[in-house]
Design a protein around this motif. Structure first.
Motif, mmCIF file in Angstrom:
data_model
loop_
_atom_site.group_PDB
_atom_site.id
_atom_site.type_symbol
_atom_site.label_atom_id
_atom_site.label_comp_id
_atom_site.label_asym_id
_atom_site.label_seq_id
_atom_site.Cartn_x
_atom_site.Cartn_y
_atom_site.Cartn_z
ATOM 1 N N VAL A 43 -26.855 -75.413 71.118
ATOM 2 C CA VAL A 43 -27.098 -74.441 72.184
ATOM 3 C C VAL A 43 -27.453 -75.153 73.489
ATOM 4 O O VAL A 43 -26.827 -74.943 74.534
ATOM 5 N N LYS B 273 -20.331 -67.657 74.349
ATOM 6 C CA LYS B 273 -20.480 -69.095 74.597
ATOM 7 C C LYS B 273 -19.223 -69.709 75.195
ATOM 8 O O LYS B 273 -19.251 -70.838 75.684
ATOM 9 N N CYS C 102 -21.838 -65.295 69.867
ATOM 10 C CA CYS C 102 -21.033 -66.522 69.774
ATOM 11 C C CYS C 102 -19.857 -66.488 70.745
ATOM 12 O O CYS C 102 -19.510 -67.508 71.350
ATOM 13 N N PHE D 132 -19.889 -72.604 67.339
ATOM 14 C CA PHE D 132 -20.118 -71.169 67.548
ATOM 15 C C PHE D 132 -18.929 -70.355 67.021
ATOM 16 O O PHE D 132 -19.119 -69.278 66.456
ATOM 17 N N ALA E 229 -19.314 -70.408 63.309
ATOM 18 C CA ALA E 229 -20.384 -69.479 62.918
ATOM 19 C C ALA E 229 -19.873 -68.040 62.916
ATOM 20 O O ALA E 229 -20.190 -67.263 61.996
ATOM 21 N N TYR F 123 -24.372 -60.979 66.354
ATOM 22 C CA TYR F 123 -24.366 -62.450 66.446
ATOM 23 C C TYR F 123 -22.961 -62.983 66.732
ATOM 24 O O TYR F 123 -22.795 -63.991 67.431
ATOM 25 N N GLN G 207 -25.286 -72.975 64.957
ATOM 26 C CA GLN G 207 -25.427 -72.858 66.409
ATOM 27 C C GLN G 207 -26.589 -73.675 66.965
ATOM 28 O O GLN G 207 -26.487 -74.247 68.054
#
Length: 460
Positions: free
Chosen positions: A60, A119, A116, A201, A204, A112, A56
């Motif tokens: 970002v 986003k 993600c 993302f 991830a 987390y 990430q």
């Protein structure tokens, strides 16, 4: 790309390979097969968790900019992330000690993944929620996993020296090799396959889900203090009193905050330092070079910690002094050579020297992580480990928020000078820690679990 970048990268890679391949029996720690199985399981999980984080990082700011947000709005989003880590970090740390470290690690994955997912929305409020979730996840990443590892290591009665092996390998893989591979994979998704800036993302989130499945199926639970007699506020008091009553813990927290504050500030400074007139530099390649330097440092740390005659407290003084000197280079070069205000085609001589200095600093970072982990395992009491570790991050997050808010207010040389002073002070505090840690055991503060609950204020 200039040949100088290839040369630095090649030299770093060669040194790392030489260090790893030239290890002798003196540089290795003899362990058992059961420990190796335990260590490898942790390293796989920790590497997956770090991959979810590293994927990430490079995208970002880029993602926010593609949604049309300016520097000020993006800065506020970043401040929200660090502020969230500061405000909620101690809470989640205490919950990890009380409710279980395995549960906290699973929570990290869930939080987390949710971060993600946010986003995908271009709405500022949704992105703000995502940054807050990301801050909470960061607090768990840098406390819950290490706390679980130390408690589980001790529960299985493994040799204490073997912890240093796990720490150094975790940094070598998680902060080095995995960071490089994650950067390359993210670049593949965004640039080669043109999946867009949200793709890293999504990747991830998938990787974190895999890691969570491994944790749920292979890890056992452990606790700091699972008793129902202590509420959250009481745990805060226990952690605060532990820091205030034991100079070693207080020193360790100050040292960690000073070094990490310099490290995170460096993240914002290295790009303008290497391209003062907006010169084109290969950011991804430079980042990979820095990660190689960090791997070099963790490899050196493994050799240092394998020697039972050499204490971490001793050599870390030198590491802090070297890191302070390396961040003085931008100031030194600006004094000796008048900075050019004309955009140059390639990397100038002063910037080339600074790049080498920054690689030295990253090598110090690679030594710092396993070494500070080793000292934390020795000095922080088990029943409040996650809470105290997150207490350490409070001054760090305050400082980073201040830097982000005033990033354009001070010349870059002033910022580097401030970081260098912090590191010099860390060296002085490390010297003090070395001196008091060598006192006879009878003069040392005894662990909380050995105190008399009727007379000692720590058991509130």
């Amino acid at each position: 790309m200039e040949i100088f970048f290839y040369l630095v990268f090649g030299v770093m890679a060669a040194i790392v390979a030489a260090l790893e391949l030239s290890k002798t029996n003196k540089d290795r720690i003899n362990t058992s097969s059961s420990f190796n199985s335990f260590k490898n399981n942790y390293l796989v999980v920790f590497s997956i968790m770090m991959a979810g984080d590293w994927l990430q990082g490079p995208y970002v700011y880029y993602l926010y900019s593609t949604y049309g947000f300016g520097k000020g709005d993006i800065g506020q989003l970043f401040i929200a992330g660090f502020g969230s880590s500061m405000l909620f970090g101690t809470i989640v740390g205490s919950l990890a000690d009380k409710q279980g470290r395995k549960r906290a690690c699973v929570t990290y994955c869930i939080v987390y993944i949710l971060s993600c997912i946010t986003k995908h929305s271009p709405q500022y409020r949704v992105l703000m929620v995502g940054r807050i979730l990301g801050g909470i996840a960061t607090s768990l990443l840098f406390s819950a996993f290490e706390s679980w590892l130390i408690a589980e290591h001790n529960k299985r009665n493994f040799d204490q020296q073997w912890l240093s092996l796990t720490f150094s390998k975790a940094v070598f893989l998680g902060n080095g090799l995995v960071a490089i591979l994650s950067g390359l994979f993210g670049n593949l998704l965004v640039d080669t396959f043109s999946f867009g800036p949200v793709a890293p993302f999504d990747a991830a989130a998938c990787i974190l889900a895999i890691g969570m499945a491994i944790i749920l199926s292979t890890w056992s639970e452990n606790y700091g203090d699972p008793s129902d007699s202590k509420d959250l506020l009481t745990q805060f008091k226990v952690a605060a009193i532990a820091i205030a009553s034991d100079e070693k813990i207080a020193l360790l927290g100050a040292i960690q905050s000073l070094f990490e504050a310099s490290m995170y500030t460096f993240v914002f400074l290295w790009t303008p330092a290497l391209s003062p007139n907006d010169e084109e530099i290969p950011h991804g390649f430079v980042f990979a070079t820095f990660m190689l330097a960090s791997m070099l440092g963790s490899s050196l740390a493994a050799r240092l910690m394998a020697r039972s005659s050499l204490r971490v407290e001793n050599y870390m003084q030198i590491v802090f002094l070297v890191s302070a000197a390396s961040l003085l280079l931008p100031i030194t070069t600006s004094v000796l050579v008048t900075p050019s205000k004309v955009k140059e085609e390639g990397l100038s001589l002063t910037c080339s020297i600074q790049l080498l200095g920054f690689c030295v600093f990253e090598a110090c970072v690679g030594i710092f992580w396993p070494s500070i982990m080793k000292m934390r395992s020795q000095y922080i009491p088990e029943e409040a480990r996650s809470t105290i570790m997150n207490f350490f991050r409070v001054p760090l997050n305050i400082f980073v928020c201040i830097v982000l808010y005033n990033v354009d207010a001070f010349p870059i040389t002033i910022m580097f000078g401030m970081c260098s002073i912090f590191l010099f002070v860390a060296s002085i505090l490390q010297r003090r820690l070395m001196v008091i840690s060598e006192k006879p055991k009878g003069e040392e503060w005894s662990p909380m679990k050995d105190r008399n609950s009727e007379v000692d204020p720590l058991t509130l």
